[in-house]
Design a protein around this motif. Structure first.
Motif, PDB file in Angstrom:
ATOM      1  N   ALA A 234     -10.088   6.932   3.168  1.00  0.00           N
ATOM      2  CA  ALA A 234      -9.007   6.228   3.875  1.00  0.00           C
ATOM      3  C   ALA A 234      -9.644   5.252   4.847  1.00  0.00           C
ATOM      4  O   ALA A 234     -10.426   5.660   5.705  1.00  0.00           O
ATOM      5  CB  ALA A 234      -8.115   7.216   4.620  1.00  0.00           C
ATOM      6  N   PHE A 237      -7.572   1.332   9.069  1.00  0.00           N
ATOM      7  CA  PHE A 237      -6.158   1.266   9.462  1.00  0.00           C
ATOM      8  C   PHE A 237      -5.426   2.547   9.086  1.00  0.00           C
ATOM      9  O   PHE A 237      -4.685   3.119   9.877  1.00  0.00           O
ATOM     10  CB  PHE A 237      -5.473   0.063   8.815  1.00  0.00           C
ATOM     11  CG  PHE A 237      -5.820  -1.238   9.467  1.00  0.00           C
ATOM     12  CD1 PHE A 237      -5.368  -1.544  10.739  1.00  0.00           C
ATOM     13  CD2 PHE A 237      -6.623  -2.160   8.815  1.00  0.00           C
ATOM     14  CE1 PHE A 237      -5.691  -2.739  11.352  1.00  0.00           C
ATOM     15  CE2 PHE A 237      -6.964  -3.362   9.417  1.00  0.00           C
ATOM     16  CZ  PHE A 237      -6.502  -3.656  10.687  1.00  0.00           C
ATOM     17  N   ARG A 238      -5.627   2.989   7.878  1.00  0.00           N
ATOM     18  CA  ARG A 238      -4.958   4.202   7.436  1.00  0.00           C
ATOM     19  C   ARG A 238      -5.420   5.401   8.277  1.00  0.00           C
ATOM     20  O   ARG A 238      -4.620   6.269   8.625  1.00  0.00           O
ATOM     21  CB  ARG A 238      -5.242   4.446   5.951  1.00  0.00           C
ATOM     22  CG  ARG A 238      -4.373   5.509   5.331  1.00  0.00           C
ATOM     23  CD  ARG A 238      -4.670   5.653   3.853  1.00  0.00           C
ATOM     24  NE  ARG A 238      -4.113   4.571   3.074  1.00  0.00           N
ATOM     25  CZ  ARG A 238      -3.328   4.753   1.998  1.00  0.00           C
ATOM     26  NH1 ARG A 238      -3.036   5.960   1.589  1.00  0.00           N
ATOM     27  NH2 ARG A 238      -2.861   3.725   1.342  1.00  0.00           N
ATOM     28  N   SER A 239      -6.688   5.410   8.624  1.00  0.00           N
ATOM     29  CA  SER A 239      -7.200   6.513   9.445  1.00  0.00           C
ATOM     30  C   SER A 239      -6.490   6.569  10.796  1.00  0.00           C
ATOM     31  O   SER A 239      -6.102   7.641  11.254  1.00  0.00           O
ATOM     32  CB  SER A 239      -8.710   6.379   9.652  1.00  0.00           C
ATOM     33  OG  SER A 239      -9.387   6.618   8.441  1.00  0.00           O
ATOM     34  N   PHE A 240      -6.324   5.406  11.431  1.00  0.00           N
ATOM     35  CA  PHE A 240      -5.613   5.419  12.718  1.00  0.00           C
ATOM     36  C   PHE A 240      -4.128   5.714  12.498  1.00  0.00           C
ATOM     37  O   PHE A 240      -3.506   6.401  13.305  1.00  0.00           O
ATOM     38  CB  PHE A 240      -5.806   4.100  13.467  1.00  0.00           C
ATOM     39  CG  PHE A 240      -7.099   4.038  14.232  1.00  0.00           C
ATOM     40  CD1 PHE A 240      -7.422   5.014  15.169  1.00  0.00           C
ATOM     41  CD2 PHE A 240      -8.007   3.012  14.023  1.00  0.00           C
ATOM     42  CE1 PHE A 240      -8.626   4.968  15.873  1.00  0.00           C
ATOM     43  CE2 PHE A 240      -9.216   2.955  14.721  1.00  0.00           C
ATOM     44  CZ  PHE A 240      -9.519   3.939  15.651  1.00  0.00           C
ATOM     45  N   HIS A 241      -3.572   5.208  11.413  1.00  0.00           N
ATOM     46  CA  HIS A 241      -2.170   5.488  11.113  1.00  0.00           C
ATOM     47  C   HIS A 241      -1.944   6.997  10.995  1.00  0.00           C
ATOM     48  O   HIS A 241      -0.952   7.538  11.493  1.00  0.00           O
ATOM     49  CB  HIS A 241      -1.783   4.780   9.805  1.00  0.00           C
ATOM     50  CG  HIS A 241      -0.351   4.936   9.412  1.00  0.00           C
ATOM     51  ND1 HIS A 241       0.700   4.643  10.263  1.00  0.00           N
ATOM     52  CD2 HIS A 241       0.229   5.364   8.249  1.00  0.00           C
ATOM     53  CE1 HIS A 241       1.844   4.884   9.636  1.00  0.00           C
ATOM     54  NE2 HIS A 241       1.578   5.318   8.427  1.00  0.00           N
ATOM     55  N   LEU A 242      -2.894   7.680  10.362  1.00  0.00           N
ATOM     56  CA  LEU A 242      -2.747   9.114  10.138  1.00  0.00           C
ATOM     57  C   LEU A 242      -3.270   9.932  11.313  1.00  0.00           C
ATOM     58  O   LEU A 242      -3.056  11.139  11.371  1.00  0.00           O
ATOM     59  CB  LEU A 242      -3.472   9.522   8.847  1.00  0.00           C
ATOM     60  CG  LEU A 242      -3.006   8.760   7.594  1.00  0.00           C
ATOM     61  CD1 LEU A 242      -3.737   9.258   6.364  1.00  0.00           C
ATOM     62  CD2 LEU A 242      -1.493   8.886   7.420  1.00  0.00           C
ATOM     63  N   GLY A 243      -3.950   9.283  12.245  1.00  0.00           N
ATOM     64  CA  GLY A 243      -4.457   9.995  13.416  1.00  0.00           C
ATOM     65  C   GLY A 243      -3.490   9.938  14.588  1.00  0.00           C
ATOM     66  O   GLY A 243      -3.710  10.579  15.614  1.00  0.00           O
ATOM     67  N   GLY A 245      -0.354  10.987  14.672  1.00  0.00           N
ATOM     68  CA  GLY A 245       0.797  11.883  14.536  1.00  0.00           C
ATOM     69  C   GLY A 245       1.923  11.199  13.785  1.00  0.00           C
ATOM     70  O   GLY A 245       1.714  10.170  13.135  1.00  0.00           O
ATOM     71  N   GLU A 246       3.121  11.756  13.905  1.00  0.00           N
ATOM     72  CA  GLU A 246       4.253  11.224  13.135  1.00  0.00           C
ATOM     73  C   GLU A 246       4.539   9.765  13.473  1.00  0.00           C
ATOM     74  O   GLU A 246       5.097   9.031  12.675  1.00  0.00           O
ATOM     75  CB  GLU A 246       5.507  12.081  13.336  1.00  0.00           C
ATOM     76  CG  GLU A 246       5.602  13.282  12.385  1.00  0.00           C
ATOM     77  CD  GLU A 246       5.431  12.895  10.907  1.00  0.00           C
ATOM     78  OE1 GLU A 246       6.017  11.892  10.473  1.00  0.00           O
ATOM     79  OE2 GLU A 246       4.690  13.604  10.201  1.00  0.00           O
ATOM     80  N   GLY A 248       2.449   7.428  13.801  1.00  0.00           N
ATOM     81  CA  GLY A 248       1.561   6.555  13.039  1.00  0.00           C
ATOM     82  C   GLY A 248       0.915   5.453  13.867  1.00  0.00           C
ATOM     83  O   GLY A 248       0.735   5.582  15.077  1.00  0.00           O
ATOM     84  N   LEU A 249       0.583   4.352  13.198  1.00  0.00           N
ATOM     85  CA  LEU A 249      -0.144   3.261  13.832  1.00  0.00           C
ATOM     86  C   LEU A 249       0.605   2.636  15.020  1.00  0.00           C
ATOM     87  O   LEU A 249      -0.019   2.326  16.041  1.00  0.00           O
ATOM     88  CB  LEU A 249      -0.476   2.194  12.783  1.00  0.00           C
ATOM     89  CG  LEU A 249      -1.456   1.117  13.206  1.00  0.00           C
ATOM     90  CD1 LEU A 249      -2.867   1.685  13.394  1.00  0.00           C
ATOM     91  CD2 LEU A 249      -1.493  -0.014  12.181  1.00  0.00           C
ATOM     92  N   PHE A 252      -0.089   4.800  17.844  1.00  0.00           N
ATOM     93  CA  PHE A 252      -1.495   4.632  18.235  1.00  0.00           C
ATOM     94  C   PHE A 252      -1.665   3.388  19.097  1.00  0.00           C
ATOM     95  O   PHE A 252      -2.309   3.416  20.148  1.00  0.00           O
ATOM     96  CB  PHE A 252      -2.390   4.542  16.990  1.00  0.00           C
ATOM     97  CG  PHE A 252      -3.772   4.046  17.298  1.00  0.00           C
ATOM     98  CD1 PHE A 252      -4.742   4.910  17.781  1.00  0.00           C
ATOM     99  CD2 PHE A 252      -4.098   2.705  17.140  1.00  0.00           C
ATOM    100  CE1 PHE A 252      -6.013   4.453  18.100  1.00  0.00           C
ATOM    101  CE2 PHE A 252      -5.372   2.240  17.454  1.00  0.00           C
ATOM    102  CZ  PHE A 252      -6.324   3.113  17.935  1.00  0.00           C
TER     103      PHE A 252
END
Lengths: 317, 317
Positions: A234, A237-243, A245-246, A248-249, A252
């Motif tokens: 991932a 961007f996807r990593s931060f989106h998934l990091g 919580g619900e 998302g980005l 963040f």
């Protein structure tokens, strides 16, 4: 004429320049069933290219290709005009100097079939600048592989200002049918995307080692055991989106964006250069890696192939 | 007293703070056979933590641990003083505010056994600053996991100025025996190493998307199909060392160092911020990822576990 395989309409490829990139392309094209002509006037090039192809064969086999008769359709034609006369595709891997590329591409255009696809592996010179040498600049596109092309999936397809949409799409379709992961960039920028990202992170890598926070080997271990494993599956961007919580980005950015901006400002103040002291420090720490470059590279490739297989990547998908 | 497993001398761990990090640590500690007490005064925390542990169980199972009776040795003790009385290890995951951490650590030191190991999961506050609240600052060290701790191997072990070498080594040995990849930093720097590198690359990621060179998803695809796969098996230094031919990193620095310095200078001129326009653009592009955060995260973790297994990583090695 030929009854062998075609990949997206390409049967016969001319690889211009027999260095490591050119030889790696040649190995992959051959393993995919294309006829390949390598054109490079350097003495000893045939032996060198055959050596690289033999080295690449185990990786290509592990990635799902038949490498039993890899060099049956390989030819060497030093003269560039002669080398491109029957080409469906010219993949140029010449020196990264504009005047050399201009000279090469003039000869190629003059002598290649009217329908041949023109791609340059350049990592640094925009298609727009190379294509000024062509009568029809619409025919040329950047097809920049991440080294080595027979192994790493990415190919950055970068059209110049005058590249025709047909050329771009033909190149993308060819690399995809070849089993690569082409990505068409929407704008020409120096260094394209992957190398820019690599440079951006490397600045901070050099800073942290030069400050004595970690050694090179320790930093590499940190990356392989955290960010690398994440980014293999991932991207950032996807990593931060998934990091985040619900939320998302967007969450963040609201909650951690300001902190990251401060970090960016602090990093901008760091003095980082390959000065004498830094070069000496990094050179000393190379010892920590142990082993020769060739052995370490083989180990890296073996491990990367294992990762690719685990992710369902390869040439048999 | 207890006849169950010990990991590097630790049998009983108190996890302070039951958020996602704390719950993930708790799941791993339990799967490793430790007794775990979670201390968090928030209402509903027990249900939330049990939920997170149940979510983590399949990953822990896939990584080689027995998760059949994961919560048999799990207790919830909201009162911090009571929660730490029998702890061999306190892993603190409280809010990232210095005064809150000071208050917590005073209570912990007052009530924990004299031989207990003190670790904080903080990603941002140096141990030196947290430890000013302690009578014996030598006992506290940063044990910063990369989220989520039950899955990602890295733990950054960061001693403060007054952390004793024994504490640092005990923490490192514990995380290693737990099956993590601890890395002891040689200097305290804000953000430690992994998050600094992540910030450095992310600035250029945001720049390239805000310039319209690629979309977020395209950039992520570029990373997963090139740099990510490389850095999962060889970090940035080793990658350049192996990309420079037989001359390795010294050759790379001599031949490409100046070009990279120019790239750094150009990047320093880029204006990058999470301003209104950038936030809107990135938020719009989140759509491209498809799927809910939970589904995408599960998919990412499944793929990361496949990568880890391919590399021989896990808790049964």
């Amino acid at each position: 004429m030929s009854d062998h395989d075609s990949i997206a309409g390409i049967r016969t490829a001319t690889v211009v320049g027999g260095g490591v990139i050119g030889a790696s392309w040649a190995a992959l094209f051959l393993a995919r069933g294309l006829s390949v002509t390598v054109s490079d006037p350097q003495p000893g090039i045939e032996e060198a290219v055959r050596g690289h192809i033999a080295q690449a064969a185990p990786a290509l086999g592990a990635l799902g290709l038949d490498t039993s008769d890899l060099t049956a359709r390989l030819a060497f034609v030093p003269d560039l005009a002669d080398a491109v006369r029957a080409a469906d595709l010219v993949q140029e891997n010449g020196p990264e100097r504009l005047e050399v590329k201009h000279r090469m591409w003039r000869v190629i255009e003059e002598n290649a079939p009217a329908g041949a696809l023109f791609a340059t592996s350049t990592s640094g010179i925009p298609a727009t600048e190379i294509a000024t040498a062509l009568k029809d600049p619409g025919r040329l596109v950047v097809g920049h592989p991440f080294n080595p092309p027979h192994l790493v999936p990415l190919v950055e397809v970068v059209p110049g200002e005058r590249t025709s949409p047909e050329t771009t799409e033909r190149a993308r379709a060819f690399y995809e049918a070849l089993g690569k992961r082409p990505q068409v960039l929407r704008k020409e920028v120096p260094g394209f995307v992957a190398n820019r990202l690599q440079s951006a992170i490397f600045r901070e890598c050099v800073y942290l080692v030069s400050e004595g926070v970690v050694t090179m080997r320790e930093l590499d271990d940190i990356v392989t055991s955290s960010l690398g494993q994440r980014w293999a599956v991932a991207g950032p961007f996807r990593s931060f989106h998934l990091g985040g919580g619900e939320g998302g980005l967007p969450h963040f950015m609201s909650h951690l964006g300001a902190g990251m901006e401060r970090r960016w400002a602090d990093m901008a103040e760091e003095q980082v250069a390959f000065d004498e002291r830094t070069r000496r420090l990094l050179t000393e720490q190379v010892e920590e890696f142990g082993g020769s470059v060739a052995d370490l590279a083989a180990e890296r490739d073996r491990r990367q192939i294992a990762v690719m297989r685990a992710l369902g990547e390869g040439y048999d998908g």
